[in-house]
Design an enzyme around this catalytic site. Structure first.
Site, PDB file in Angstrom:
ATOM      1  N   LYS A  70       0.775  -1.324   0.042  1.00 53.74           N
ATOM      2  CA  LYS A  70       0.045   0.162  -0.075  1.00 53.74           C
ATOM      3  C   LYS A  70       0.925   1.284   0.098  1.00 53.74           C
ATOM      4  O   LYS A  70       0.471   2.271  -0.722  1.00 53.74           O
ATOM      5  CB  LYS A  70      -0.944   0.007   1.182  1.00 53.74           C
ATOM      6  CG  LYS A  70      -2.214  -1.109   1.140  1.00 53.74           C
ATOM      7  CD  LYS A  70      -3.161  -1.056   2.249  1.00 53.74           C
ATOM      8  CE  LYS A  70      -4.207  -1.898   2.026  1.00 53.74           C
ATOM      9  NZ  LYS A  70      -5.055  -2.132   3.033  1.00 53.74           N
ATOM     10  N   ASP A 105     -10.004   2.557   2.315  1.00 58.08           N
ATOM     11  CA  ASP A 105     -10.067   2.111   3.448  1.00 58.08           C
ATOM     12  C   ASP A 105     -10.829   3.224   4.737  1.00 58.08           C
ATOM     13  O   ASP A 105     -11.493   2.586   5.292  1.00 58.08           O
ATOM     14  CB  ASP A 105      -8.874   1.537   4.108  1.00 58.08           C
ATOM     15  CG  ASP A 105      -8.153   0.241   3.363  1.00 58.08           C
ATOM     16  OD1 ASP A 105      -9.113  -0.524   2.814  1.00 58.08           O
ATOM     17  OD2 ASP A 105      -6.929   0.196   3.358  1.00 58.08           O
TER      18      ASP A 105
HETATM   19  N1  NAP Z   1     -11.357  -4.747   7.742  1.00 58.66           N
HETATM   20  C1  NAP Z   1     -10.680  -4.545   6.815  1.00 58.66           C
HETATM   21  O1  NAP Z   1     -11.026  -3.932   5.745  1.00 58.66           O
HETATM   22  C2  NAP Z   1      -9.097  -4.143   7.111  1.00 58.66           C
HETATM   23  C3  NAP Z   1      -8.150  -3.292   6.373  1.00 58.66           C
HETATM   24  C4  NAP Z   1      -6.774  -3.197   6.458  1.00 58.66           C
HETATM   25  C5  NAP Z   1      -6.260  -3.879   7.567  1.00 58.66           C
HETATM   26  N2  NAP Z   1      -7.040  -4.815   8.424  1.00 58.66           N
HETATM   27  C6  NAP Z   1      -6.268  -5.639   9.458  1.00 58.66           C
HETATM   28  O2  NAP Z   1      -5.595  -4.785  10.385  1.00 58.66           O
HETATM   29  C7  NAP Z   1      -4.640  -5.550  10.704  1.00 58.66           C
HETATM   30  C8  NAP Z   1      -3.428  -4.496  11.030  1.00 58.66           C
HETATM   31  O3  NAP Z   1      -2.982  -4.336   9.553  1.00 58.66           O
HETATM   32  P1  NAP Z   1      -1.749  -3.230   9.127  1.00 58.66           P
HETATM   33  O4  NAP Z   1      -1.633  -3.079   7.775  1.00 58.66           O
HETATM   34  O5  NAP Z   1      -1.980  -2.006  10.092  1.00 58.66           O
HETATM   35  O6  NAP Z   1      -0.419  -4.316   9.669  1.00 58.66           O
HETATM   36  P2  NAP Z   1       0.930  -3.384  10.113  1.00 58.66           P
HETATM   37  O7  NAP Z   1       1.197  -2.125   9.264  1.00 58.66           O
HETATM   38  O8  NAP Z   1       1.916  -4.692  10.070  1.00 58.66           O
HETATM   39  O9  NAP Z   1       0.725  -3.063  11.796  1.00 58.66           O
HETATM   40  C9  NAP Z   1       0.682  -3.917  12.597  1.00 58.66           C
HETATM   41  C10 NAP Z   1       0.191  -3.294  14.119  1.00 58.66           C
HETATM   42  O10 NAP Z   1      -0.173  -4.532  14.892  1.00 58.66           O
HETATM   43  C11 NAP Z   1       0.670  -4.108  16.088  1.00 58.66           C
HETATM   44  N3  NAP Z   1       1.188  -5.254  16.700  1.00 58.66           N
HETATM   45  C12 NAP Z   1       1.618  -6.501  15.981  1.00 58.66           C
HETATM   46  N4  NAP Z   1       1.970  -7.557  16.865  1.00 58.66           N
HETATM   47  C13 NAP Z   1       1.618  -7.157  18.159  1.00 58.66           C
HETATM   48  C14 NAP Z   1       1.708  -7.612  19.515  1.00 58.66           C
HETATM   49  N5  NAP Z   1       2.213  -8.711  19.813  1.00 58.66           N
HETATM   50  N6  NAP Z   1       1.546  -6.739  20.476  1.00 58.66           N
HETATM   51  C15 NAP Z   1       0.973  -5.612  20.226  1.00 58.66           C
HETATM   52  N7  NAP Z   1       1.013  -5.095  19.272  1.00 58.66           N
HETATM   53  C16 NAP Z   1       1.346  -5.697  17.817  1.00 58.66           C
HETATM   54  C17 NAP Z   1       1.901  -3.217  15.587  1.00 58.66           C
HETATM   55  O11 NAP Z   1       2.812  -2.802  16.866  1.00 58.66           O
HETATM   56  P3  NAP Z   1       4.349  -2.132  16.322  1.00 58.66           P
HETATM   57  O12 NAP Z   1       4.047  -0.941  15.669  1.00 58.66           O
HETATM   58  O13 NAP Z   1       4.728  -2.233  17.803  1.00 58.66           O
HETATM   59  O14 NAP Z   1       5.023  -3.389  15.684  1.00 58.66           O
HETATM   60  C18 NAP Z   1       1.262  -2.467  14.659  1.00 58.66           C
HETATM   61  O15 NAP Z   1       0.656  -1.420  15.336  1.00 58.66           O
HETATM   62  C19 NAP Z   1      -4.577  -6.652   9.919  1.00 58.66           C
HETATM   63  O16 NAP Z   1      -5.012  -7.724  10.733  1.00 58.66           O
HETATM   64  C20 NAP Z   1      -5.291  -6.488   8.949  1.00 58.66           C
HETATM   65  O17 NAP Z   1      -6.087  -7.712   8.532  1.00 58.66           O
HETATM   66  C21 NAP Z   1      -8.410  -5.004   8.092  1.00 58.66           C
END
Ligand code: NAP
Length: 287
Positions: A70, A105
């Site tokens: 993205k 989004d």
């Molecule tokens: N419903 C929808 O349409 C939609 C759209 C987009 C995304 N999503 C979902 O949103 C989620 C996040 O996506 P993203 O693109 O933001 O991923 P990302 O950029 O990889 O960010 C992941 C986030 O989760 C945190 N995290 C991961 N493991 C953790 C842990 N063990 N303890 C605490 N915090 C943790 C990370 O914290 P740190 O910064 O500390 O690593 C970061 O804030 C995904 O599951 C995705 O499927 C859903």
């Protein structure tokens, strides 16, 4: 089957095998009798630019992007919509003479919430957990609403601070407060909308700790992650008698906005939702 006139849509991601988007878009095209096919493309980061070129050479109409593309798509676009520029990420590309990068989004996040709770988030105190890519869209959407405060709590505090700084030009009232994810220090008593944007829960792992006994009874819990029969967080929220929703509707709403951009038709959202609710096991939700 496809014909000489079939138009090509798709999604680029790595991994991509479990994306629900092909189901959503192909079902919509079938229901509306539109001659498009939406295919999942496994595109590794180092092939993003050449995959984009190949897609254009094949006459592709447009595609979605999911993890990890993205943000990498931004410099590859000829034009960015205000939403994509502001969020700093592209999830929908239109391939015309120029490549136009959109982001649907933020719209998806808010439209799904307001379908269920039109009173939210205006006037409310919001806690967003996570500061990754998805949090960008969520924060951008919330800044356009009348929410009162917006706490952005992340395991890595510097990432929450960087996001607050990124959005500072759009946050004249300084509503964003970056915090670390310390369950004892978060002001749970004040929170009326809790949003999880961390990736925890997507594989059924335990959600982040929430101080349920301190969270108001009428707080709404919105997990943008999705899973069969909800997520660990939404199941916990229900067990603590809080109203809750997962990310399925956000996924459908962001897809519906992209669908209209490509086809000029409205996605039959209710029918798509009813189909997915019956068959959502084993898919990811971020595109
Ligand atoms: N419903 C929808 O349409 C939609 C759209 C987009 C995304 N999503 C979902 O949103 C989620 C996040 O996506 P993203 O693109 O933001 O991923 P990302 O950029 O990889 O960010 C992941 C986030 O989760 C945190 N995290 C991961 N493991 C953790 C842990 N063990 N303890 C605490 N915090 C943790 C990370 O914290 P740190 O910064 O500390 O690593 C970061 O804030 C995904 O599951 C995705 O499927 C859903």
């Amino acid at each position: 089957m496809g014909s000489g006139g079939t138009r090509l849509l798709g999604i680029f991601g790595d991994p991509i095998a479990h994306s629900l988007s092909p189901v959503i878009h192909n079902l919509s095209c079938n229901l509306l009798g539109l001659d498009y096919r939406y295919l999942p493309f496994h595109v590794v980061p180092e092939r993003l630019s050449s995959a984009l070129q190949s897609f254009r050479n094949l006459g592709g109409v447009g595609f979605n992007a999911t993890i990890p593309h993205k943000e990498a798509l931004l410099p590859l676009m000829d034009e960015l919509t205000p939403a994509a520029r502001r969020i700093g990420a592209v999830n929908t590309v239109i391939c015309q003479e120029r490549l136009i990068g959109h982001n649907t989004d933020a719209h998806g996040f808010l439209a799904a919430l307001q379908d269920v709770r039109p009173d939210l988030p205006d006037g409310h105190h919001v806690l967003v957990l996570g500061a990754g890519g998805a949090a960008r869209s969520v924060v951008s959407a919330l800044l356009d609403t009348g929410c009162q405060t917006l706490i952005l709590a992340n395991r890595t505090l510097s990432r929450a601070e960087a996001l607050a700084q990124f959005f500072a030009p759009h946050d004249p009232g300084h509503r964003i407060q970056p915090m670390s994810l310390d369950v004892d220090r978060l002001p749970w008593e004040t929170i009326t909308l809790l949003v999880n944007t961390t990736s925890l829960g997507i594989h059924g792992e335990a959600s982040l700790p929430v101080a349920w006994h301190r969270l108001p009874d009428d707080a709404f819990v919105y997990d943008i992650v999705y899973g069969p029969r909800g997520t660990p967080l939404t199941r916990l929220a229900l067990s603590y008698h809080r109203q809750t929703m997962d990310g399925l509707d956000m996924l459908i709403h962001q897809a519906a906005a992209a669908f209209t951009l490509w086809t000029n038709h409205e996605m039959p959202v209710a029918m798509v939702r009813s189909f997915l609710s019956r068959s959502r096991d084993g898919h990811t939700l971020d595109g």
